[in-house]
Design a protein around this motif. Structure first.
Motif, short mmCIF file in Angstrom:
data_model
loop_
_atom_site.label_atom_id
_atom_site.label_comp_id
_atom_site.label_asym_id
_atom_site.label_seq_id
_atom_site.Cartn_x
_atom_site.Cartn_y
_atom_site.Cartn_z
N PHE A 117 0.83 -1.21 0.00
CA PHE A 117 0.00 0.00 0.00
C PHE A 117 0.87 1.26 0.00
O PHE A 117 0.59 2.22 -0.73
CB PHE A 117 -0.93 0.01 1.21
CG PHE A 117 -2.22 -0.72 0.99
CD1 PHE A 117 -2.25 -2.07 0.68
CD2 PHE A 117 -3.44 -0.06 1.10
CE1 PHE A 117 -3.43 -2.74 0.48
CE2 PHE A 117 -4.64 -0.72 0.89
CZ PHE A 117 -4.64 -2.08 0.58
N VAL A 118 1.90 1.28 0.83
CA VAL A 118 2.72 2.49 0.96
C VAL A 118 3.56 2.72 -0.30
O VAL A 118 3.67 3.85 -0.78
CB VAL A 118 3.62 2.39 2.21
CG1 VAL A 118 4.60 3.56 2.27
CG2 VAL A 118 2.76 2.37 3.46
N PHE A 119 4.15 1.65 -0.85
CA PHE A 119 4.94 1.84 -2.07
C PHE A 119 4.04 2.22 -3.24
O PHE A 119 4.44 3.01 -4.09
CB PHE A 119 5.74 0.59 -2.41
CG PHE A 119 6.66 0.80 -3.58
CD1 PHE A 119 7.89 1.41 -3.39
CD2 PHE A 119 6.29 0.42 -4.86
CE1 PHE A 119 8.75 1.64 -4.47
CE2 PHE A 119 7.13 0.65 -5.94
CZ PHE A 119 8.36 1.25 -5.75
N THR A 120 2.84 1.67 -3.30
CA THR A 120 1.91 2.02 -4.37
C THR A 120 1.60 3.51 -4.35
O THR A 120 1.42 4.14 -5.40
CB THR A 120 0.61 1.21 -4.24
OG1 THR A 120 0.92 -0.19 -4.37
CG2 THR A 120 -0.39 1.59 -5.33
N PHE A 121 1.54 4.11 -3.17
CA PHE A 121 1.32 5.55 -3.04
C PHE A 121 2.41 6.33 -3.78
O PHE A 121 2.12 7.25 -4.55
CB PHE A 121 1.29 5.91 -1.55
CG PHE A 121 1.11 7.36 -1.25
CD1 PHE A 121 0.41 8.20 -2.11
CD2 PHE A 121 1.62 7.90 -0.07
CE1 PHE A 121 0.24 9.56 -1.82
CE2 PHE A 121 1.45 9.25 0.24
CZ PHE A 121 0.77 10.07 -0.65
N THR A 122 3.66 5.95 -3.57
CA THR A 122 4.76 6.61 -4.28
C THR A 122 4.75 6.28 -5.76
O THR A 122 4.93 7.16 -6.61
CB THR A 122 6.11 6.20 -3.66
OG1 THR A 122 6.18 6.67 -2.31
CG2 THR A 122 7.28 6.77 -4.44
N GLN A 123 4.53 5.03 -6.08
CA GLN A 123 4.55 4.59 -7.47
C GLN A 123 3.50 5.31 -8.31
O GLN A 123 3.81 5.83 -9.40
CB GLN A 123 4.31 3.08 -7.53
CG GLN A 123 4.36 2.50 -8.94
CD GLN A 123 4.12 1.00 -8.91
OE1 GLN A 123 3.25 0.51 -8.20
NE2 GLN A 123 4.88 0.25 -9.69
N THR A 124 2.27 5.37 -7.84
CA THR A 124 1.21 6.01 -8.61
C THR A 124 1.39 7.52 -8.68
O THR A 124 1.01 8.15 -9.68
CB THR A 124 -0.17 5.68 -8.02
OG1 THR A 124 -0.17 5.98 -6.61
CG2 THR A 124 -0.51 4.21 -8.22
#
Length: 309
Positions: A117-124
């Motif tokens: 969830f946290v990495f997806t925040f940065t990725q998106t």
């Protein structure tokens, strides 16, 4: 002076213009004119952005609403997508490759879901930021507004999406025995710092993507490499046990790993401070300020070039 008219009369000659002989630059200074689309000063640019704060918020909400408007499940995909990714990663890395070294199943699953969830925040944030200018050229060319409004609104959109997903993240944490405590208060500063970091990254890649639209095709490979190096699916210190200390610290001070580990420390009871690098909050603050301020200035310096050519 006088001159003869076409009917033979005499007319007085027009007096010379007081602006005759002035260069365009001097004329502009005299009448307070400025170049259309010229870059304002940094302080004026910040003032203009603050004046557009309602537009930034409304634009981010509109983008979030329209993102899944064609899907039958609609906004549920905000939560379903990272959960499905976490399920796939658990099967491959947790079951097959056994990257959960030293962690029980009840610890590894919330550890993994939090990381996704946290990495997806940065990725998106990065993936939407790289197209912020090049994907909205019609808007950029039609209206005059601070262009930084676009990447900032996209980063804000991803923050709103993460906040909606946090409900599921909390349920997963509680479902595996991690109940709310004082450490959960650390979620707020962690998200604030990560949002600043993500916004700075979005501003950087927005300028790069405006000049080189093909960067949007390369970025997924960059983000995938970053994900594998950030410990999304494994604990860096446990996976690299026995390796040189500088290698472990290098990966732990990776900003994506820092924000993930701070969130895990807040949510997962068995993920204690021993898994965090020294001075982790200083590093988290440093990355946020450095990337946000640097990204903002970097984007502002090319303000007059967006949408041209």
């Amino acid at each position: 002076m006088s001159e003869t008219t076409h009917d033979g009369g005499v007319a007085l000659g027009a007096a010379p213009s007081p602006d005759e002989g002035l260069t365009p630059a001097r004329l502009a200074d005299k009448y307070g004119l400025s170049v259309s689309g010229a870059r304002p000063s940094l302080s004026e640019y910040i003032r203009q952005l603050w004046g557009r704060r309602h537009f930034i918020l409304a634009f981010s909400q509109a983008k979030l609403t329209s993102q899944y408007s064609q899907a039958k499940l609609g906004q549920l995909w905000q939560v379903a997508t990272p959960l499905l990714n976490a399920a796939v990663y658990y099967f491959i890395f947790g079951v097959i490759l056994k990257t959960s070294r030293g962690m029980t199943r009840d610890t590894f699953i919330p550890f993994l879901v939090t990381g996704v969830f946290v990495f997806t925040f940065t990725q998106t944030s990065v993936m939407s930021g790289v197209r912020a200018i090049s994907g909205n050229l019609g808007l950029v060319r039609a209206l005059h507004f601070p262009r930084a409004s676009l990447p900032i609104s996209f980063a804000l959109q991803q923050l709103q999406q993460l906040l909606a997903s946090m409900i599921v993240l909390f349920l997963v944490a509680v479902g595996f025995g991690n109940y709310p405590g004082l450490s959960w208060l650390l979620i707020v500063p962690t998200l604030v710092l990560q949002f600043l970091f993500n916004t700075g990254l979005a501003l950087i890649v927005a300028r790069m993507g405006a000049k080189t639209p093909d960067l949007a095709q390369l970025m997924p490979f960059v983000m995938r490499t970053w994900m594998y190096a950030s410990g999304v699916m494994f604990s860096i210190d446990r996976m690299l046990a026995g390796r040189p200390e500088w290698v472990i610290r290098l990966l732990q001070y990776n900003p994506a790993a820092i924000y993930m580990d701070l969130m895990r420390f807040a949510l997962v009871d068995d993920y204690g401070s021993s898994h965090l690098p020294p001075h982790v909050w200083v590093a988290a603050l440093g990355w946020a300020v450095l990337v946000f301020v640097g990204g903002f200035v970097y984007f502002w310096k090319a303000e007059e070039r967006y949408g041209r050519g």
